[in-house]
Design a protein around this motif. Structure first.
Motif, short mmCIF file in Angstrom:
data_model
loop_
_atom_site.label_atom_id
_atom_site.label_comp_id
_atom_site.label_asym_id
_atom_site.label_seq_id
_atom_site.Cartn_x
_atom_site.Cartn_y
_atom_site.Cartn_z
N SER A 101 6.93 21.20 25.10
CA SER A 101 6.05 20.77 26.18
C SER A 101 6.33 19.32 26.51
O SER A 101 7.01 18.60 25.77
N SER A 102 5.75 18.89 27.63
CA SER A 102 5.87 17.50 28.05
C SER A 102 4.61 17.12 28.80
O SER A 102 4.09 17.90 29.61
N GLY B 195 1.68 28.55 36.51
CA GLY B 195 2.56 29.09 35.49
C GLY B 195 3.39 30.21 36.05
O GLY B 195 2.93 31.02 36.85
N VAL B 196 4.65 30.27 35.62
CA VAL B 196 5.55 31.34 36.02
C VAL B 196 6.17 31.91 34.76
O VAL B 196 6.45 31.20 33.79
N GLN C 168 8.17 31.48 29.57
CA GLN C 168 7.02 30.96 30.30
C GLN C 168 7.24 29.48 30.61
O GLN C 168 7.67 28.73 29.73
N LEU C 169 6.92 29.10 31.82
CA LEU C 169 6.98 27.70 32.23
C LEU C 169 5.68 27.37 32.94
O LEU C 169 5.32 28.01 33.94
N VAL C 170 4.95 26.38 32.40
CA VAL C 170 3.61 26.06 32.89
C VAL C 170 3.55 24.58 33.25
O VAL C 170 4.02 23.72 32.49
N TRP C 171 2.96 24.29 34.41
CA TRP C 171 2.70 22.91 34.81
C TRP C 171 1.20 22.76 35.05
O TRP C 171 0.55 23.63 35.63
N GLN C 172 0.62 21.65 34.58
CA GLN C 172 -0.81 21.42 34.80
C GLN C 172 -1.09 19.92 34.93
O GLN C 172 -0.38 19.09 34.39
N GLY D 88 1.48 17.59 32.72
CA GLY D 88 2.36 18.06 31.66
C GLY D 88 3.04 19.36 32.02
O GLY D 88 2.63 20.09 32.93
N ILE D 89 4.12 19.63 31.28
CA ILE D 89 4.88 20.87 31.41
C ILE D 89 5.00 21.50 30.03
O ILE D 89 5.24 20.80 29.04
#
Length: 761
Positions: free
Chosen positions: A240-241, A690-691, A701-705, A726-727
């Motif tokens: 994550s980032s 999220g995709v 899974q790749l999530v951005w918030q 974050g990602i």
């Protein structure tokens, strides 16, 4: 078709062959997916992308301790050699072998089969070119095999499978994958796998892990557990980032210590803050279970004041015997910004209190007793909460008949506080209640009277002159409650339906006594919705019991279709006050409460509406509301828009709009999103997207918030203007301790999502 029962020696040998083969299958010896790295958990059931196998038919199996051979043609030569041809079937009580040809040589003690060979039982199906069973050495050999797991998505091949009573199980040139044969995105290949009888560990040699046809990992030799227990090893990492942590890599390691004790150790490397160690220990006995979590960051590189940071959590549930039980929920952290900066699996950034409770309770036929020690860890600049050290409750049922019951509820609590300038108190409360219930299939009536007797001993009251050291309060309470459920047949958009009418009322009277000489230790004002109108109490706790002379009226109407499925539910309710409250904290400005209404409506097969509204009776303005409109095509295809409004919440106005959506792009691609905006402050409070790509055998899974941090300054004041973005990235090979991952992404993406309470699919 002829059937022949083998001699007793052959029965013994074949019985050994089948039972040992099943033993290995049941204990996961044959699953190469569990071999690589000793994956921690057994294979999870998942969506079948491989064509599902037919259910194993056990009706035609042989009886216990019996081997039966069936074939179209049977030739027996001098009672030494038996030849079987055409649809040969060899079975015992648990497994079956099918072939076109089979030979039993009594002198050589051999059974061999060839052509279209298939071994099958409840766990596995194996296709092979040749099968040989040596009856003298109790060994079985299958050549050029392909296997399918019956209950899980797994398949593979082995050049040779050898089973021997003394040596054990040996697989040569074996592979495993959860992918279909024509789309093998990943597989595991080993030159040999050996499992010896009575050994708890198996061995694998020259193991390679392939993504497509590219080798990514090689292990020349390693051992692995072969029991049904969870297995020690690495779990899939989490990458994550975020603005708070920088780039973070978390690598969980699972340690199966004992059958009833395990641990997960997760080092987490963060580019901005350093290395954090997260541990989870779980334990289970016949009467007790629990979990201990500890997170520790020795030196936070991004913090000047909070260098050493930690979080701990203990959850325990246990039974001392059939009547006595204990529980514990202990939480603590190093500083107020720990959750904001480092995140948490158990709390969110908006929480202000962490529980610290320990309790013991007794459940008898007529008696219930509990003792709890309740404390809090306070986050931020909030008033110090009172600790209950302890809080003891005793409820005794003296009489319980169809039309009469008598209960005595009692409570003894000591309230302490970290603030040396506030009062402390010991409270004793006793409340006998006499109830006269009357119930039929369509109506209910309840008459209830209670005597509420409360005693206080208050200490440290020098700064609170209005309080008395010894205070006593005696109140009387009468409650009358009635409800009915009436039905009629109607037409609902052209279909037959039933409409209900469910009126109810409650008269509530509580006498008055001045309570200003009592402090507030566990008491806050309650908010009223339709259900809350019939509580009869305006406060939590017992420090304030408001005088009441009121009647609450409510009505609910439902529409049920021919399948008894709810299509519409609407409720209205309001309280009418006959007298003004004399207890100051319960004082009101009108002779009526706000009008409370709730609506749950299945507009169509796909559309749903839900709302909760409270309208002031004084100025006819909306005080609180929560409204949502949803379109749902299936469990993973939905769109919901919602609005939340509170006119006055501790001096602030809440006016927020939210949008939540999830929809598959294709059979393998899926996306989830949510967006919340504060209409009062004209800013975004949270956004999430999220995709996910998910095939039969792997998922990504790749999530951005982005959200408000709610970070606290050195004085404990919260900032509502800073954002954290974050990602997060996850990658899993399905069939290696991980099942379908779409549900987890869906649940995380739908945080805060609420289905209508009354309506069900």
């Amino acid at each position: 078709m002829e059937a022949i029962k083998l001699p007793s020696k052959s029965q013994k040998s074949c019985s050994f062959k089948a039972s040992f083969f099943n033993h290995c299958m049941n204990r996961n010896h044959f699953y190469p997916s569990l071999v690589l790295l000793g994956i921690a958990a057994p294979l999870a059931a998942q969506e079948q992308c491989l064509a599902p196998l037919e259910a194993f038919n056990t009706e035609t199996l042989a009886n216990e301790k019996e081997i039966v051979v069936k074939a179209n043609n049977v030739e027996i030569q001098q009672d030494t050699i038996a030849r079987f041809k055409g649809k040969v079937e060899i079975s015992n009580q648990s497994a079956r072998i099918n072939a076109e040809h089979a030979i039993i040589d009594k002198d050589a003690q051999l059974l061999s089969a060839s052509e279209n060979i298939r071994y099958a039982d409840k766990q596995i199906q194996v296709d092979s070119k040749n099968v040989t069973l040596d009856l003298s050495s109790n060994s079985l050999k299958l050549d050029s095999t392909e296997y399918r797991l019956r209950q899980l998505s797994g398949r593979g091949a082995a050049d040779t499978i050898e089973l021997n009573e003394d040596v054990g199980l040996k697989l040569l040139d074996v592979s495993f994958s959860s992918c279909p044969a024509n789309a093998e995105d990943w597989r595991i290949q080993a030159s040999s796998i050996e499992l010896k009888p009575g050994e708890l560990w198996g061995t694998a040699k020259h193991t390679r892990f392939y993504v497509k046809d590219i080798p990514v990992l090689y292990l020349p030799y390693f051992s692995f557990p072969v029991t049904e227990l969870r297995q020690t090893g690495l779990l899939f990492p989490n990458i994550s980032s975020s603005d708070s942590t920088g780039l973070a890599y978390e690598q969980p390691y699972y340690w199966n210590i004992l059958p009833n004790l395990d641990a997960t150790i997760s080092p987490r490397l963060m580019s901005k803050r350093g290395v954090q160690l997260k541990t989870e220990v779980r334990y289970l006995t016949k009467q007790h279970s629990g979990e201990v979590n500890l997170e520790y960051l020795n030196n936070d590189n991004d913090s000047v004041t909070d260098k050493t940071r930690y979080f701990y959590r203990l959850m325990h549930q246990g039974e001392l015997n059939n009547a006595w039980s204990i529980s514990a929920d202990m939480n603590g952290l190093s500083d107020d910004n720990y959750i904001v900066d480092l995140g948490s699996d158990f709390y969110n950034r908006a929480d202000t209190h962490l529980f610290k409770t320990f309790g013991v309770s007794y459940h008898g036929d007529d008696l219930y007793f509990s003792a709890r020690f309740r404390d809090f860890e306070i986050i931020g600049d909030h008033p110090s909460s009172y600790r209950a050290l302890p809080e003891m409750k005793l409820n005794y049922e003296l009489l319980d008949s169809e039309h009469l019951s008598l209960n005595i509820d009692s409570e003894l609590t000591y309230f302490d506080n970290d603030d040396a300038d506030v009062p402390k108190a010991t409270r004793l409360h006793i409340a006998p209640t006499l109830t006269f219930p009357f119930r039929t299939s369509w109506a209910e009536f309840l008459a209830e009277t209670s005597l509420l007797q409360t005693f206080y001993y208050q200490d440290n009251i020098d700064n609170s002159p209005q309080l008395d050291r010894n205070a006593e309060r005696t109140l009387g309470r009468v409650r009358l409650y009635g409800a009915m459920s009436l039905e009629r047949e109607i037409s609902w958009f052209g279909d037959d339906a039933i409409q209900t009418l469910e009126p109810k009322f409650q008269y509530h009277y509580t006498s008055y006594q001045d309570q200003n000489n009592i402090g507030l230790y566990d008491t806050t004002r309650l908010l009223n919705d339709v259900v809350g109108l019939f509580r009869g109490q305006e406060f939590t706790g017992l420090d304030r019991i408001s005088d009441t002379n009121q009647i609450a009226l409510g009505v609910t109407s439902r529409v049920l279709d021919s399948n008894n499925k709810e299509q519409l539910s609407i409720s209205l309710g309001q309280i009418f006050y006959f007298d003004d409250n004399q207890v100051l904290e319960a004082n009101k400005e009108d002779n009526r409460s706000a009008l409370a209404a709730e609506l749950d409506w299945r507009i169509s097969r796909r559309w749903f509406a839900q709302s909760e509204v409270q309208v002031s009776s004084k100025n006819q303005k909306i005080e609180r509301s929560n409204i949502s409109l949803e379109y749902r095509l299936s469990d993973d295809k939905l769109l919901q828009i919602n609005h939340r409004y509170v006119r006055d919440l501790s001096g602030d106005k809440i006016d927020q709009m939210g949008l939540t959506a999830t929809w598959p792009i294709s059979s393998e691609w899926h996306w989830v999103g949510r967006y919340y905006r504060d209409l009062n402050l004209h800013r975004t409070t949270e956004s999430y997207a999220g995709v996910q790509y998910e095939s039969c055998c792997w998922a990504m899974q790749l999530v951005w918030q982005r959200h408000l941090t709610n970070r606290l300054d050195v004085l404990g004041n919260q900032s509502f203007n800073e954002y954290d973005s974050g990602i997060n990235f996850r990658f899993v090979f399905k069939g290696m301790g991980s099942g379908s991952s779409s549900r987890k992404l869906l649940n995380e993406g739908l945080y805060g999502y609420r289905r209508p309470y009354f309506l069900s699919n």
